[in-house]
Design a protein around this motif. Sequence first.
Motif, short mmCIF file in Angstrom:
data_model
loop_
_atom_site.label_atom_id
_atom_site.label_comp_id
_atom_site.label_asym_id
_atom_site.label_seq_id
_atom_site.Cartn_x
_atom_site.Cartn_y
_atom_site.Cartn_z
N PRO A 247 -28.15 22.54 -23.75
CA PRO A 247 -28.94 23.90 -24.35
C PRO A 247 -29.40 24.83 -23.37
O PRO A 247 -29.95 24.44 -22.44
CB PRO A 247 -29.86 23.53 -25.27
CG PRO A 247 -29.53 21.81 -25.33
CD PRO A 247 -28.96 21.28 -24.24
N VAL A 248 -29.08 26.18 -23.83
CA VAL A 248 -29.53 26.97 -22.93
C VAL A 248 -30.23 28.19 -23.62
O VAL A 248 -29.92 28.20 -24.75
CB VAL A 248 -28.38 27.69 -22.09
CG1 VAL A 248 -27.78 26.97 -21.17
CG2 VAL A 248 -27.33 28.40 -23.21
N PRO A 249 -31.08 29.05 -23.10
CA PRO A 249 -31.68 29.93 -23.91
C PRO A 249 -30.68 30.95 -24.67
O PRO A 249 -29.87 31.46 -24.06
CB PRO A 249 -32.56 30.90 -23.03
CG PRO A 249 -33.02 29.99 -21.83
CD PRO A 249 -31.58 29.03 -21.87
N LEU A 250 -30.84 30.94 -26.00
CA LEU A 250 -29.88 31.94 -26.76
C LEU A 250 -30.31 33.14 -26.90
O LEU A 250 -31.31 33.67 -27.45
CB LEU A 250 -29.78 31.18 -28.16
CG LEU A 250 -28.83 31.71 -29.02
CD1 LEU A 250 -27.12 31.86 -28.53
CD2 LEU A 250 -28.70 31.08 -30.37
N LYS A 251 -29.57 34.00 -26.17
CA LYS A 251 -29.76 35.44 -26.34
C LYS A 251 -29.19 36.21 -27.56
O LYS A 251 -27.79 36.09 -27.68
CB LYS A 251 -29.18 36.30 -24.86
CG LYS A 251 -30.21 35.83 -23.79
CD LYS A 251 -29.72 36.54 -22.49
CE LYS A 251 -29.96 35.95 -21.08
NZ LYS A 251 -29.68 36.78 -19.98
N GLY A 252 -30.01 36.96 -28.18
CA GLY A 252 -29.18 37.93 -29.32
C GLY A 252 -28.87 39.05 -28.84
O GLY A 252 -28.42 39.37 -27.54
N TYR A 267 -32.26 38.52 -33.49
CA TYR A 267 -31.05 39.12 -33.50
C TYR A 267 -31.38 40.10 -34.76
O TYR A 267 -32.08 40.16 -35.63
CB TYR A 267 -29.72 38.12 -33.89
CG TYR A 267 -28.61 38.53 -33.88
CD1 TYR A 267 -27.91 37.97 -32.62
CD2 TYR A 267 -27.94 39.46 -34.82
CE1 TYR A 267 -26.81 38.62 -32.61
CE2 TYR A 267 -26.68 39.94 -34.34
CZ TYR A 267 -26.01 39.51 -33.24
OH TYR A 267 -24.71 40.04 -33.15
N PHE A 268 -30.67 41.27 -34.55
CA PHE A 268 -30.60 42.36 -35.62
C PHE A 268 -29.22 42.29 -36.24
O PHE A 268 -28.18 42.69 -35.67
CB PHE A 268 -30.69 43.74 -34.68
CG PHE A 268 -30.64 44.80 -35.65
CD1 PHE A 268 -31.20 45.06 -36.88
CD2 PHE A 268 -29.94 45.82 -35.29
CE1 PHE A 268 -31.18 46.17 -37.69
CE2 PHE A 268 -29.41 47.14 -36.23
CZ PHE A 268 -30.13 47.25 -37.48
N ARG A 269 -29.18 42.12 -37.51
CA ARG A 269 -28.01 41.82 -38.44
C ARG A 269 -28.24 42.77 -39.60
O ARG A 269 -29.42 42.88 -40.09
CB ARG A 269 -27.96 40.41 -38.88
CG ARG A 269 -28.68 40.00 -39.87
CD ARG A 269 -28.52 38.87 -40.28
NE ARG A 269 -29.11 37.99 -41.48
CZ ARG A 269 -29.39 36.80 -42.02
NH1 ARG A 269 -28.87 35.78 -41.00
NH2 ARG A 269 -29.82 36.71 -43.06
#
Length: 281
Positions: A247-252, A267-269
């Motif tokens: 696992p790695v830091p999940l960037k949005g 995240y902007f959705r």
Amino acid sequence: MKTYFKLVILFLAMTLTSCDDVINVDVQTAPSRLVIEASIDWEKGTTGSDQTIKLSKSTPYFDTNTNTAVTNASVRVVNDNDGTEFIFTHQNNGAYTNTGFIPVIGQSYTLEVIHEGETYTANETLTPVVDITEVNQSKEEEDEDLLEVNIIFTDPEAEENYYLLKIQRQGDLLPELIDFDDEFINGNRIPMWYEKEDDEDTDEVNESFQPGDVVDISFFGISEAYSNYMQILIEQSEGAGLFSSTPVPLKGNCINTTTPDNYAFGYFRLTQVVKTSYTFQ
């Protein structure tokens, strides 16, 4: 023989009680980052005018501080076509709201968050979703004691589509998230089956669906970029398996235009969503 047995027990007791040294482990910590929960969801049958964006700060895993709300940011969303600006007002709890948002299918929007002198931006397009045509129940073929809920819809043929299905039994702490696309189902009538199995590793009973259970269902149309993000998020949330990647830091998609290395989580959705519920018989 009795004396020998007693000596063995005494030796084991001394061994176990002597192993009480405290071992200090250095746990890596990461810098606190802004967390942007910007889900603009337009439920079919509503105007979609009431929207909320939440801001908080990340904390170390063992930190007991629960007050992470960000209360001093500026938040707005802009319609990229005509420049209409929607200001989100802080509610003193980390939530920023707007009651006059105008959702437009296929329209691109830009999010801007200004916090502590730094500007974060993200861009997304409001994605439509088809209607759910039927919800019913059935029994699992290999185990007739297991109930499953069936969600049926028809995928449009003329376009690529990406979907997110959220299923949550009322009373459960967390929902089940299912991310998929129409690569192999394009233009067809699609039944989605979902069941809950009893977890043998826990003491909880009746994990599987039971008659009388009520299940809330949310069916989202999402962008390809958000689908890719969710695939990684779901994989990491389910835990690492034998062949899973680390696992790695999940960037949005929220970019810090002031200091790029100080990126934000979240995240902007913009999605259209169909919501319904089903009661098992």
